[in-house]
Design an enzyme around this catalytic site. Structure first.
Site, PDB file in Angstrom:
ATOM      1  CG  HIS A  63      -1.961  -1.035   1.212  1.00  0.00           C
ATOM      2  ND1 HIS A  63      -3.108  -0.916   1.958  1.00  0.00           N
ATOM      3  CD2 HIS A  63      -2.066  -2.211   0.551  1.00  0.00           C
ATOM      4  CE1 HIS A  63      -3.878  -1.973   1.763  1.00  0.00           C
ATOM      5  NE2 HIS A  63      -3.253  -2.783   0.912  1.00  0.00           N
ATOM      6  CB  CYS A  99      -6.425  -0.183   4.998  1.00  0.00           C
ATOM      7  SG  CYS A  99      -4.731  -0.806   5.004  1.00  0.00           S
ATOM      8  CB  CYS A 159      -1.952   1.843   5.903  1.00  0.00           C
ATOM      9  SG  CYS A 159      -1.608   0.993   4.349  1.00  0.00           S
ATOM     10  CD  GLU A 197      -1.799   4.748   3.125  1.00  0.00           C
ATOM     11  OE1 GLU A 197      -2.884   5.350   3.130  1.00  0.00           O
ATOM     12  OE2 GLU A 197      -1.626   3.697   2.471  1.00  0.00           O
TER      13      GLU A 197
END
Length: 139
Positions: free
Chosen positions: A36, A66, A69, A38
């Site tokens: 992801h 999410c 993250c 991040e």
């Protein structure tokens, strides 16, 4: 996103006036569900400063992180999180984390993912050995 690397998510980590890292979603191109924006930005920033701690830095994300993250942001000890779109906006285009948030509120034995604890004594022995080591790399 337009380069075909992954979903429509990006993140930037800043300390003072300096950009430490930029990350984009690369889940599909890297065949990595943890890639992801991040997390990618956190990994890059930590490597750049040779530290697991990003204390004193802030993260800017194109969307509310999410649960994975958000946990990584806490573990990295970032000072502030700024985000644009909300998780409901992401859910509206198929990126729905609601089931993960709901699962986290349940006891492990009540979750959809079957989890079985085993070898606790052996694992605790390793943890105790870690705890007895010099503390220069603690986090």
């Amino acid at each position: 996103m337009t380069a075909g690397l992954g979903g429509p998510f990006g993140a930037v980590i800043v300390r003072g006036d300096a950009i430490l890292a930029e990350g984009c979603n690369q889940v599909t191109s890297a065949s990595d569900p943890t890639a992801h924006a991040e997390v990618n930005a956190i990994r890059q920033a930590c490597q750049r400063i040779s530290s697991h701690s990003l204390a004193g830095a802030d993260i800017y994300s194109s969307c509310e992180p999410c649960p994975m993250c958000l946990s990584a942001i806490y573990w990295a000890r970032l000072d502030h999180l700024y985000f644009a779109a909300a998780r409901d906006d992401a859910a509206a285009i198929g990126f729905d984390d609601a089931h993960i948030y709901a699962e986290l509120d349940r006891a492990p034995e009540e979750r959809q993912l079957r989890a079985v604890q085993a070898l606790q004594g052996e694992a605790v022995a390793v943890m105790q050995a870690w705890n007895a080591m010099p503390s220069d790399r603690r986090y």
